[in-house]
Write an enzyme that holds these catalytic residues in place. Sequence first.
Site, mmCIF file in Angstrom:
data_model
loop_
_atom_site.group_PDB
_atom_site.id
_atom_site.type_symbol
_atom_site.label_atom_id
_atom_site.label_comp_id
_atom_site.label_asym_id
_atom_site.label_seq_id
_atom_site.Cartn_x
_atom_site.Cartn_y
_atom_site.Cartn_z
ATOM 1 N N ARG A 164 110.855 44.221 38.588
ATOM 2 C CA ARG A 164 111.667 42.726 38.575
ATOM 3 C C ARG A 164 112.240 42.351 37.182
ATOM 4 O O ARG A 164 112.411 41.187 36.886
ATOM 5 C CB ARG A 164 110.578 41.583 38.820
ATOM 6 C CG ARG A 164 109.680 41.600 40.132
ATOM 7 C CD ARG A 164 110.794 41.595 41.403
ATOM 8 N NE ARG A 164 110.103 41.620 42.618
ATOM 9 C CZ ARG A 164 109.499 42.250 43.404
ATOM 10 N NH1 ARG A 164 109.614 43.992 42.897
ATOM 11 N NH2 ARG A 164 109.186 42.205 44.637
ATOM 12 N N SER A 237 108.022 35.824 46.687
ATOM 13 C CA SER A 237 106.982 35.729 45.366
ATOM 14 C C SER A 237 107.355 34.954 44.311
ATOM 15 O O SER A 237 108.304 34.907 43.949
ATOM 16 C CB SER A 237 106.681 37.028 44.786
ATOM 17 O OG SER A 237 106.317 38.208 45.740
ATOM 18 N N GLU A 333 108.667 34.158 38.854
ATOM 19 C CA GLU A 333 109.502 35.324 39.262
ATOM 20 C C GLU A 333 110.897 34.613 39.192
ATOM 21 O O GLU A 333 111.975 35.167 38.591
ATOM 22 C CB GLU A 333 109.035 36.130 40.391
ATOM 23 C CG GLU A 333 110.094 37.222 40.439
ATOM 24 C CD GLU A 333 110.016 37.773 42.106
ATOM 25 O OE1 GLU A 333 110.805 37.592 42.835
ATOM 26 O OE2 GLU A 333 108.921 38.554 42.214
#
Length: 337
Positions: A164, A237, A333
């Site tokens: 990520r 998420s 995130e």
Amino acid sequence: MQVHTQFDLSSLNTLHLRSSAEHFVDLSSPETLQSLLNDPSLRKLRWNILGGGSNLVLPAMVQGLVLKISNQGKELVHEDANFWFVKVQAGENWHEFVQWTLQNGYWGLENLSLIPGTAGAAPIQNIGAYGVEVKDTLWEVSCFDLHSGTLKNFLNKECQFAYRDSFFKNAGAGKYIVWDVTFRLPKKNTLHLEYGDIKKELERKQAAATPRSIAEAVIHIRQTKLPDPKVIGNAGSFFKNPIVSEQQRNLLLQQFPNLVSFPYQTGEYKLAAGWLIDQAGWKGKKLGPVGMYEKQALVLVNHGGAAADDVWKLAAEVVSDVKNKFAVQIDPEPIRW
Ligand code: EPU
């Protein structure tokens, strides 16, 4: 070129947070970008680049200029005995692009079906799901350099991809606009079935493993686990899965035998943040207009009318409860503007 002021962004972010842009431009051509760069009053503003708005937490007022990237197009640019080279313009919807590759018989992106957002945003956080990441098949990214206004190509290794994460989230942040992305898709396709429920879903449907059946399985799994942003505001998420040392993981395992963890790099483990948040009691729990989703504790949802402050208040409580229970730090995130 039309410059809007006080432009409403609530339908342009999937968390549906109340937010407006001080200035807003829809950017679909290099000519518009050159006009913006040639305008000293616009050039001096802070520029914020918006794709599908699915990985962002927007403040009530975004200062400066918001550029919504909306260039369109997808094509096979080259083919040899082993690979298809497929190019997609940054403003294309990611999921529609993936389905287009499959309809044309180009495989390799099927596990990434139904991820929200645009193709241009995909390399920025190296989107990933079900054992596949964008970095696995990405060949190069073309970007406009916001300082010089010229195009610059970044090959895969120059993008510094990690879980990520990429160059564009770090040293390159705010310096480039991703304009198009080229994938190199192997003709000798390796199917990725090992992660999560894919095999189970194929068995349930008694379907042979093909790129198309995997895409359908992923779509089905995502639809049952993850809330549809059109129905309930969310950014996928909300936390990254934390990476800890093998030693820390083993200590945790003694105390919490059901701990969900996966080997990461040598000597490291990735913990399932969804499990940690669930165990900390946050699954399905609300705080004001926001909460953690009842079917997947990793997803923060807006039950209606939330602003960024509500999101950060809840996030801080979740982080603190996970830290108190497991002594593990979890980090958001989505990008905070
Ligand atoms: N779990 C719980 N309770 C929960 C949620 C999860 O116990 O409320 C457990 C599950 O049982 C499972 C484990 O945690 O054993 C992992 O859950 P899951 O397989 O759903 O995947 P994840 O780690 O929660 C990651 C990605 C998702 C991606 C899926 C599938 C991150 C931060 N998230 O989620 O990506 O779709 O794997 O590959 O890496 C996103 O980034 O927005 C996203 C949705």
